[in-house]
Write an enzyme that holds these catalytic residues in place. Sequence first.
Site, mmCIF file in Angstrom:
data_model
loop_
_atom_site.group_PDB
_atom_site.id
_atom_site.type_symbol
_atom_site.label_atom_id
_atom_site.label_comp_id
_atom_site.label_asym_id
_atom_site.label_seq_id
_atom_site.Cartn_x
_atom_site.Cartn_y
_atom_site.Cartn_z
ATOM 1 N N ARG A 61 27.076 -9.509 -3.116
ATOM 2 C CA ARG A 61 27.476 -8.810 -1.829
ATOM 3 C C ARG A 61 27.969 -9.317 -0.482
ATOM 4 N NH1 ARG A 61 24.417 -9.265 2.666
ATOM 5 N NH2 ARG A 61 23.450 -11.103 2.233
ATOM 6 N N ARG A 62 27.780 -10.882 -0.824
ATOM 7 C CA ARG A 62 28.069 -11.671 0.043
ATOM 8 C C ARG A 62 29.539 -11.900 -0.006
ATOM 9 N NH1 ARG A 62 23.266 -15.872 0.409
ATOM 10 N NH2 ARG A 62 21.377 -14.644 2.496
ATOM 11 N N LYS A 122 13.777 -8.449 -0.381
ATOM 12 C CA LYS A 122 15.150 -8.313 -0.964
ATOM 13 C C LYS A 122 15.193 -8.775 -2.533
ATOM 14 C CE LYS A 122 17.491 -12.861 0.022
ATOM 15 N NZ LYS A 122 19.102 -13.041 0.886
ATOM 16 N N ARG A 174 23.775 -22.248 -6.765
ATOM 17 C CA ARG A 174 22.597 -21.154 -6.810
ATOM 18 C C ARG A 174 21.836 -22.174 -6.365
ATOM 19 N NH1 ARG A 174 20.974 -18.573 -11.089
ATOM 20 N NH2 ARG A 174 19.061 -18.970 -9.822
#
Length: 311
Positions: free
Chosen positions: A130-131, A82, A148
């Site tokens: 995306r989440r 990914k 992060r």
Amino acid sequence: MQKTIRIGTRASLLALAQSNWIKGLIEARYPETTVELVKIVTKGDKILDVPLAKVGGKGLFVKEIEEALLANAVDIAVHSMKDVPAELPEGLHIGIITKRENPLDAFISNKCTTCRDLPPGATVGTSSLRRKSQLANIRPDLVIQDLRGNLDTRLRKLDEGQYDAIILAAAGLNRLSLSDRAKSFFTVEEMLPAVAQGAVGIELRTSDTELLAGLFFMDHQETSLAVRAERGFLHRLQGGCQVPIAGFARLVEGEIQMTGLVASVTGEQIVRLALQGEITDPEGLGVRLAEKLLSEGGKEILSEVYGHTME
């Protein structure tokens, strides 16, 4: 098989776990071969105080490793697929994709079992657009904050009480033997995974045909077909990990079934479509799904995200 194989890898706990796993598979197959890990720091590892979406550029976690491959400083690279951009440098290719781990997103909290149990205004940590967009669509009342750092760092921040919950890839938890931290998993309907989430790929020089042939025993055809469809989709949408794009393919009764999604950052606009086709052209299926999404509203959403009109 050559006497020594140097694996280029990031130095995070998860990257090392994946690379050591590959190392073990190679050494078990070829006892006479020595496998060495070469730790390489990438741009994404250096910049930890800025959301990925604002760092910009593609290949934040692979560029320096690819440069080492091209310079013959390492023989292969082990990546979380990914993290790998849809376009690779000339002279390199993803030759092997191993069997996919759990592709779903995990909900982790010390207070609740699912995101639906969280009280209004609860703080959820994730660095993924995306989440964020999909979670905001399910629970617009939540406060979604950037998170992060390596996987262990993110768990520590949760345990320190900086967040009420965090979202991580189930695959990473499993590979670090931390699967017990997951309280539940989002279904594919609730939160579509990132392209190639849960798959590990091996990148090598296209000229190293003998090395590829020797290592190809690690390739998992079903995963490879699904990931190729997903990456065809990503390539057409010009996407990277900084864009709210999701895609998930699987083999069902000899065909590839794929679902794709494009979302606005706020989650207010989501275009989600599915397509299925033959296994003979997985990339083509991904491209066709991307075209369909673009024509049904995805183009306007992505043009806004990218700051220019999508072609």
